[in-house]
Structure formats: C-alpha cells, structure tokens
Design a protein around this motif. Sequence first.
Motif, mmCIF file in Angstrom:
data_model
loop_
_atom_site.group_PDB
_atom_site.id
_atom_site.type_symbol
_atom_site.label_atom_id
_atom_site.label_comp_id
_atom_site.label_asym_id
_atom_site.label_seq_id
_atom_site.Cartn_x
_atom_site.Cartn_y
_atom_site.Cartn_z
ATOM 1 N N ARG A 100 68.284 98.222 -39.676
ATOM 2 C CA ARG A 100 67.870 97.367 -38.557
ATOM 3 C C ARG A 100 67.861 98.199 -37.285
ATOM 4 O O ARG A 100 68.813 98.921 -37.009
ATOM 5 C CB ARG A 100 68.844 96.196 -38.419
ATOM 6 C CG ARG A 100 68.378 95.060 -37.524
ATOM 7 C CD ARG A 100 69.418 93.950 -37.513
ATOM 8 N NE ARG A 100 70.604 94.318 -36.740
ATOM 9 C CZ ARG A 100 71.746 93.634 -36.736
ATOM 10 N NH1 ARG A 100 71.871 92.556 -37.480
ATOM 11 N NH2 ARG A 100 72.772 94.024 -35.993
ATOM 12 N N ASP A 111 68.555 98.324 -33.919
ATOM 13 C CA ASP A 111 69.262 97.576 -32.885
ATOM 14 C C ASP A 111 68.947 98.081 -31.482
ATOM 15 O O ASP A 111 68.946 97.319 -30.519
ATOM 16 C CB ASP A 111 70.769 97.647 -33.136
ATOM 17 C CG ASP A 111 71.195 96.727 -34.275
ATOM 18 O OD1 ASP A 111 70.369 96.494 -35.178
ATOM 19 O OD2 ASP A 111 72.338 96.241 -34.256
ATOM 20 N N TRP A 137 74.804 92.250 -33.295
ATOM 21 C CA TRP A 137 73.915 93.223 -32.653
ATOM 22 C C TRP A 137 74.741 94.425 -32.219
ATOM 23 O O TRP A 137 75.752 94.290 -31.532
ATOM 24 C CB TRP A 137 73.238 92.559 -31.457
ATOM 25 C CG TRP A 137 72.106 93.351 -30.869
ATOM 26 C CD1 TRP A 137 71.435 94.392 -31.435
ATOM 27 C CD2 TRP A 137 71.505 93.150 -29.592
ATOM 28 N NE1 TRP A 137 70.446 94.860 -30.605
ATOM 29 C CE2 TRP A 137 70.469 94.113 -29.463
ATOM 30 C CE3 TRP A 137 71.737 92.248 -28.557
ATOM 31 C CZ2 TRP A 137 69.665 94.189 -28.322
ATOM 32 C CZ3 TRP A 137 70.937 92.325 -27.416
ATOM 33 C CH2 TRP A 137 69.910 93.289 -27.302
ATOM 34 N N GLN A 145 72.279 95.081 -24.109
ATOM 35 C CA GLN A 145 72.387 93.650 -24.382
ATOM 36 C C GLN A 145 72.281 92.836 -23.094
ATOM 37 O O GLN A 145 71.625 91.784 -23.067
ATOM 38 C CB GLN A 145 73.711 93.361 -25.092
ATOM 39 C CG GLN A 145 73.784 93.960 -26.492
ATOM 40 C CD GLN A 145 75.124 93.711 -27.161
ATOM 41 O OE1 GLN A 145 76.022 93.116 -26.571
ATOM 42 N NE2 GLN A 145 75.267 94.163 -28.397
ATOM 43 N N THR A 177 69.219 85.256 -27.815
ATOM 44 C CA THR A 177 68.940 85.858 -29.115
ATOM 45 C C THR A 177 67.950 87.004 -28.931
ATOM 46 O O THR A 177 67.245 87.078 -27.917
ATOM 47 C CB THR A 177 68.344 84.835 -30.108
ATOM 48 O OG1 THR A 177 67.092 84.353 -29.598
ATOM 49 C CG2 THR A 177 69.301 83.679 -30.341
ATOM 50 N N LEU A 237 64.882 91.752 -33.921
ATOM 51 C CA LEU A 237 65.007 93.174 -34.227
ATOM 52 C C LEU A 237 64.184 93.534 -35.460
ATOM 53 O O LEU A 237 64.120 92.764 -36.422
ATOM 54 C CB LEU A 237 66.475 93.529 -34.475
ATOM 55 C CG LEU A 237 67.452 93.163 -33.351
ATOM 56 C CD1 LEU A 237 68.878 93.402 -33.800
ATOM 57 C CD2 LEU A 237 67.139 93.968 -32.085
ATOM 58 N N VAL A 239 68.972 87.778 -34.146
ATOM 59 C CA VAL A 239 70.433 87.766 -34.070
ATOM 60 C C VAL A 239 70.868 87.361 -32.665
ATOM 61 O O VAL A 239 70.097 87.427 -31.704
ATOM 62 C CB VAL A 239 71.028 89.144 -34.426
ATOM 63 C CG1 VAL A 239 70.659 89.545 -35.850
ATOM 64 C CG2 VAL A 239 70.568 90.216 -33.453
ATOM 65 N N ASN A 241 72.708 87.423 -29.048
ATOM 66 C CA ASN A 241 73.021 88.385 -27.997
ATOM 67 C C ASN A 241 74.308 87.923 -27.304
ATOM 68 O O ASN A 241 74.301 86.933 -26.572
ATOM 69 C CB ASN A 241 71.877 88.463 -26.988
ATOM 70 C CG ASN A 241 72.169 89.417 -25.840
ATOM 71 O OD1 ASN A 241 73.175 90.131 -25.847
ATOM 72 N ND2 ASN A 241 71.293 89.430 -24.852
#
Length: 243
Positions: A62, A64, A161, A168, A175, A178, A220, A222
């Motif tokens: 993933r 990120d 995350w 972030q 959210t 990703l 995902v 945040n």
Amino acid sequence: MTVVALRLAGPLQSWGSRSRFVRRETETAPTKSGVLGLVAAARGMRRSDPLEGLLGLRFGVRLDQPGQLVRDFQTAQRPKREKDGTTSWSSLPLSHRYYVSDAVYLAVLEGDRELAEGIDEAVRSPEFPLYLGRRSCPPAGPVAVGVSENDLEGALASLPWMAGTRQQRRHRARTVRLATVCDADSEEPGGELVRDVPVSFDPNRRQHAWRSITRGTVEVDNPHGVADADTGDEHDPMAILGG
C-alpha cells in the motif's frame, strides 16, 4: 490465513525490477523480489540459499506516502597498475540511478502462521542489515508492524495509515484513499504481468520469474483529519453561475 506487515520508510528507497547496466531504475512501489530479499537478509540467508520457503507467500503493498522520484549521477574510476609500478586511473561510464525519496509503504505478506511469526521475529532482530532495495537505502525506524489473523486484502484495508504526521495533517480529510498493488491469480481479469519473482539471488545465476498483479485502492482513516474537511463544502468560484 496469517499476515505479517512491514513498514518501509526511509530518506531514499529504490525498488528496481528492470535495471540494466548504467541505468538503474526504480518502481513507484516496493517489489516482491526486493521485500523477499529484505526478509531473507533478516533471516540470515545467503544469496546462494534456496528461496522455496518464501516464494509461496502472497504479497501486497500500500502506497501510504508515495514520495518523490529523484535521479543521481554517479561516476567511478578503476585503478590500473602500470609496468613501471605507477597507478593510472580509467573512468567508468556515467551511471544514472533513480530513487524514491521520503516515501512510506506498507508491505504485507500472507502465509501460514509459523512462517509469518518467524519473519516478524527475524525483522525485529535481523541477522544481516536491512535495506530498502539497495544497500545505500537503510530504513528509518522499525520495520516490523506485527502479525495478525487476516488475509492480504483485509490487512491492506484495515491497518492504520503509516504516513508521517505532517502528511496526515496536510491531507485534512477524515479518510484517505491509498493505492495498492497485490499478487493476483494469472487468470484474474485485469491482471498485469511483471518479472518480479526471485528464483535466485545468487550473483552468478540471478534469476527472476513472472507474476501477475492487480492495482487498486483502499480507504483508511486519517487520525489527524478534520471533522468538517470532507463535507464537500469547499469554495467554488463558479457556483454563482449556476444560480
């Protein structure tokens, strides 16, 4: 099934799958061969050791924090001893090497529990130094994330995350979506073939086979998102024209 997760972060990373001669490229996401190489180093395996015990693992990653692509020019000289005892130097070709800077990835390996736990333990206390694709790219911070009862897709969608706090906070929404790259069945629709299965790391007979991958996305949470940042009420200078 059981998964073991790894956080791959550092000032520089380089995950080449088609590097040749003086041009050393990098993919935008960690390769399966590169991550299995990291795992093999953690377990104390030599380059000539067989890899069959690791090749059955399903792999997914993933993105990120994608980072930035950078290029480095490298030069080198080769010493040569002359007949009169002096040393002369000859220049080697200019080398173009590509890296991804300030990136953070979540890599996940799916397999049986005993193997996953052994990988997690090895990464926490590696036999050989770990690096992110090349020896000049050490990881920043712990690599091990942990072991859990899950499948590959579930882990990529549920693990927190891993981006830096500044990234972030900059995103603001609660959210984030990703990109992911996962192993796929060869007959799965939309699959893409890449030559990225490490049959052998032996420098004298380095060999890679093909694997099928699929690209997707997951959403995902945040942890630093702002409650009203994802309401869609952003300023629209053209909205008045529709009134």
